[in-house]
Scaffold this motif. Structure first.
Motif, short mmCIF file in Angstrom:
data_model
loop_
_atom_site.label_atom_id
_atom_site.label_comp_id
_atom_site.label_asym_id
_atom_site.label_seq_id
_atom_site.Cartn_x
_atom_site.Cartn_y
_atom_site.Cartn_z
N ASP A 1 -4.46 5.49 12.16
CA ASP A 1 -3.14 6.11 12.11
C ASP A 1 -2.75 6.87 10.75
OD1 ASP A 1 -0.64 7.18 12.60
OD2 ASP A 1 0.08 5.51 13.54
N PHE A 2 -2.94 8.11 10.65
CA PHE A 2 -2.92 8.93 9.48
C PHE A 2 -1.36 8.88 9.13
CE2 PHE A 2 -6.77 11.45 10.34
CZ PHE A 2 -7.67 10.35 9.90
N ARG A 3 -0.37 8.64 9.99
CA ARG A 3 1.02 8.56 9.58
C ARG A 3 1.13 7.57 8.50
NH1 ARG A 3 3.17 8.15 15.58
NH2 ARG A 3 1.52 6.45 15.51
N TYR A 4 0.67 6.50 9.01
CA TYR A 4 0.93 5.19 7.80
C TYR A 4 -0.22 4.83 7.22
CZ TYR A 4 4.72 5.54 11.26
OH TYR A 4 5.69 5.88 12.33
N LEU A 5 -1.19 5.85 6.83
CA LEU A 5 -2.70 5.49 6.13
C LEU A 5 -2.37 4.53 5.12
CD1 LEU A 5 -5.57 6.08 6.68
CD2 LEU A 5 -5.22 7.97 5.00
N GLU B 1 6.52 14.67 5.01
CA GLU B 1 5.48 13.52 4.69
C GLU B 1 4.57 13.39 6.05
OE1 GLU B 1 7.77 10.39 3.08
OE2 GLU B 1 7.54 11.29 0.86
N ASN B 2 5.17 13.27 7.23
CA ASN B 2 4.46 12.85 8.35
C ASN B 2 3.49 14.38 8.58
OD1 ASN B 2 3.72 11.72 11.05
ND2 ASN B 2 4.80 13.36 11.79
N VAL B 3 3.81 15.40 8.46
CA VAL B 3 2.97 16.60 8.67
C VAL B 3 1.77 16.49 7.76
CG1 VAL B 3 2.94 19.11 8.50
CG2 VAL B 3 4.81 17.84 9.71
N PHE B 4 2.26 16.38 6.65
CA PHE B 4 0.88 16.44 5.59
C PHE B 4 0.09 15.15 5.48
CE2 PHE B 4 3.51 19.83 3.76
CZ PHE B 4 2.40 20.67 2.84
N SER B 5 0.67 13.79 6.05
CA SER B 5 -0.05 12.80 6.02
C SER B 5 -1.03 13.15 7.17
CB SER B 5 0.73 11.54 6.45
OG SER B 5 1.36 11.17 5.39
N PRO C 1 -7.15 13.27 7.02
CA PRO C 1 -8.49 14.09 7.14
C PRO C 1 -9.10 13.97 5.51
CG PRO C 1 -6.96 15.27 8.40
CD PRO C 1 -6.15 14.35 7.55
N PHE C 2 -8.44 14.20 4.64
CA PHE C 2 -9.30 14.25 3.27
C PHE C 2 -9.85 13.03 3.00
CE2 PHE C 2 -9.44 13.76 -1.29
CZ PHE C 2 -9.56 15.03 -1.61
N PHE C 3 -9.07 12.10 3.18
CA PHE C 3 -9.59 10.92 2.82
C PHE C 3 -10.51 10.01 3.81
CE2 PHE C 3 -5.98 11.15 -0.28
CZ PHE C 3 -6.68 10.65 -1.22
N ALA C 4 -10.51 10.30 5.03
CA ALA C 4 -11.24 9.89 6.06
C ALA C 4 -12.62 10.60 5.87
CB ALA C 4 -10.92 10.38 7.61
N VAL C 5 -12.59 11.98 5.60
CA VAL C 5 -14.06 12.70 5.41
C VAL C 5 -14.72 12.04 4.10
CG1 VAL C 5 -14.93 14.83 4.59
CG2 VAL C 5 -13.24 14.89 6.56
#
Length: 233
Positions: free
Chosen positions: A50-54, A97-101, A107-111
């Motif tokens: 969940d990228f919202r609360y990464l 913050e939700n939109v940018f997360s 995606p940045f940190f997952a990649v």
């Protein structure tokens, strides 16, 4: 193996209908739950995140999952995104913050976790938006996040060049949905253009995704492909 980040959106599901090979879907648990039958029917692997609360713990968990999976990644398709549909006057800090997360940080940190497993001459395709290069009312956060994605694509292309990994972005315009004809999105712009005259199809976007992921041999790298039937001209 192909990794699709945010692959259970409408566009993601349209793409997956055309692809039947090894796929790993990264998506939040609620979306996985809603589409679990589709995932199992296709035989796709999935990892709930969940990228919202990464958190760093989640990222490390993804790294462990990829290491234990022990499969080479041929390509990555980044489709994660959201919008608060707020203006610069009304948006809250939480919405921003939700939109940018969801659209950028996640995606940045997952990649980043996937880079050790990406094969040489692999591909990364990021779904950005026409709004990243064209202003739009009530897209204060979305447009900025997508514009940042565009720059990320160019930076990745430079940083991964030695490994011959090709990174490009697709910037779709308005995609046809039946409710567009009965919503406020079908409006006349000051230049006289009707949104309805410039609608593209999901098939248009899927075809370009497939081309960039499967047939791009490096001639296109770090590029932003705008698909809007000339709406932004």
């Amino acid at each position: 193996m192909k990794v699709i980040i945010g692959g259970l959106s409408k566009l993601g599901r349209e793409y997956l209908k055309t692809y039947n090979s090894k796929v790993l879907i990264l998506e939040h648990a609620e979306a996985i739950g809603r589409h679990i039958n589709f995932i199992k029917e296709k035989g796709y692997k999935y990892f709930p995140i969940d990228f919202r609360y990464l958190t760093q713990e989640e990222l490390e968990g993804l790294g462990i999952f990829l290491r234990e999976l022990d499969e080479e990644i041929s390509s990555v398709l980044v489709m994660s995104g959201t919008s608060s549909t707020q203006s610069v006057h009304s948006i809250t800090l939480e919405e921003w913050e939700n939109v940018f997360s969801v659209s950028l940080k996640g995606p940045f940190f997952a990649v980043k976790q996937m880079l050790p497993y990406l094969k040489e001459k692999g591909n990364i395709v990021v779904i950005s938006s026409m709004n990243s290069v064209m202003p739009h009312p009530k897209r204060a956060d979305y447009s900025l996040a997508k514009a940042a994605l565009n720059m990320w694509v160019k930076n990745l292309a430079v940083e991964l060049k030695e490994k011959h990994i090709y990174v490009n972005a697709i910037l779709p315009g308005y995609i046809y949905e039946e409710d567009y004809y009965n919503s406020a999105l079908l409006y006349t712009k000051e230049n006289g253009k009707m949104v309805g005259d410039y609608l593209i199809s999901y098939e248009d976007v899927v075809n370009l995704i497939q081309y960039l992921l499967e047939k791009n041999f490096g001639a296109m790298n770090g590029q932003l492909f705008l698909m809007d039937k000339g709406f932004s001209l």
